[in-house]
Write an enzyme that holds these catalytic residues in place. Sequence first.
Site, PDB file in Angstrom:
ATOM      1  N   ASN A 150      -3.718   3.019   0.385  1.00 16.98           N
ATOM      2  CA  ASN A 150      -4.146   2.131   1.409  1.00 16.98           C
ATOM      3  C   ASN A 150      -4.188   2.730   2.454  1.00 16.98           C
ATOM      4  OD1 ASN A 150      -0.447   2.639   2.193  1.00 16.98           O
ATOM      5  ND2 ASN A 150      -1.459   1.041   3.233  1.00 16.98           N
ATOM      6  N   SER A 200      -1.290  -7.646  -5.150  1.00 19.12           N
ATOM      7  CA  SER A 200      -1.227  -9.152  -4.677  1.00 19.12           C
ATOM      8  C   SER A 200      -2.063  -9.204  -4.709  1.00 19.12           C
ATOM      9  CB  SER A 200      -0.690  -8.117  -3.089  1.00 19.12           C
ATOM     10  OG  SER A 200      -1.029  -9.661  -2.524  1.00 19.12           O
ATOM     11  N   THR A 241      10.876 -22.222  -8.873  1.00 21.78           N
ATOM     12  CA  THR A 241       9.933 -22.716  -9.026  1.00 21.78           C
ATOM     13  C   THR A 241       8.186 -22.487  -9.026  1.00 21.78           C
ATOM     14  OG1 THR A 241      11.212 -25.331  -8.810  1.00 21.78           O
ATOM     15  CG2 THR A 241       8.831 -25.117  -8.685  1.00 21.78           C
ATOM     16  N   CYS A 330      -0.446   9.457   6.785  1.00 20.58           N
ATOM     17  CA  CYS A 330       0.944  10.225   6.630  1.00 20.58           C
ATOM     18  C   CYS A 330       1.393  10.495   8.243  1.00 20.58           C
ATOM     19  CB  CYS A 330       0.827  11.377   5.619  1.00 20.58           C
ATOM     20  SG  CYS A 330      -0.013  12.980   6.153  1.00 20.58           S
TER      21      CYS A 330
END
Length: 367
Positions: A150, A200, A241, A330
């Site tokens: 990402n 997502s 739900t 990182c």
Amino acid sequence: MEAYLDNAATTRTLPEVAERMMKVMTEDYGNPSSLHGKGFAAEKYIREASGQIAATLKVDPGTIVFTSGGTESNNQALIGTAFAYQRSGKHIITTGFEHASVSEPLIWLEKQGFEITFLPVEKDGRVNQETLKAALRDDTILVSIMMVNNEIGVIQDIAALSKIVKNHNPEIRFHTDAIQAYGKIPIRPEKSGIDLMSVSGHKLHGPKGVGFLYIAKDKGNAKLHPYIHGGHQQKNRRSGTENVPGIAGLGLAAEEAYAHIQENYDRVSALTADFIREVQKIEGVTIHARSEVADISPYIISIGIEGIKSEVLLHALEDKGIYVSSGSACSSNHPGISDTPLPSVSTRLIWTQPSESASPASLPRKN
């Protein structure tokens, strides 16, 4: 005039997706578990979205479990698998390069008695195949490796990595966080040996608060402990739900993304090449992770500018109507990071073109 270059964080919802969601919320608003017409109408949206998503992956619709988003999908995959297979072993392998929604659940599992191996990555962000092979053990039950990072956009050869795992022991479950990959590159979970895959909705011009977890059909519901308990919805794989408006929107967004996937990829690649060429003319700029050997997603560019703090640059650009993210791909104190980390510079900007925008590079076909 604004330039929104933070699509790796979230994307603007497509107008047609918003329209469908509004229809569900205001007209077809029944509970999909209800046994009357309104309930059946709502359930139909869920079935349709399952089919739309399954078609993009060439899998059975029954393999799709809807969640509240990527974080829940990752947590459900990791924690559910860990407890389902703990009698076979408690060793899990990941990398030091994962999103927090993978690394944090694994750190929590470590406190519950599981042993986590954080693999280092190469300087360009790739997982070394021999390092993975050496880390596998008789008690390894799960391997989780991100498909597209990402922050620097490196694309892992998921099929090759999964093959190494399955050759060692076909019962080891292979999970991938595909949140920055789905909707941007072709993914074939069955061909790539993927058992679990997290996605997502708001990364591909769908709504926030919804995502899905792919669970390979032959693994069976009993092999993934439910993460949420209650009303036994979705075949007891995820109670609660269902978010019908979000699910309906996600299904349409997925269909739209894959209907134009090559066109989008080509345009974004061209824009990325132009951006890199121009930004490299600026003194003190470093482009991270682009190398001759690594596949890099054109949807993400990570740059460093010597001597400028990321927050200062972020807000200076914002004043000009340019929106970016700052962050580090990182950190030296993160477990498993290579001894040869990415170049250490003051600023990292994550730049992702929207899927409607940008190139000559052909789509990677590995995953």
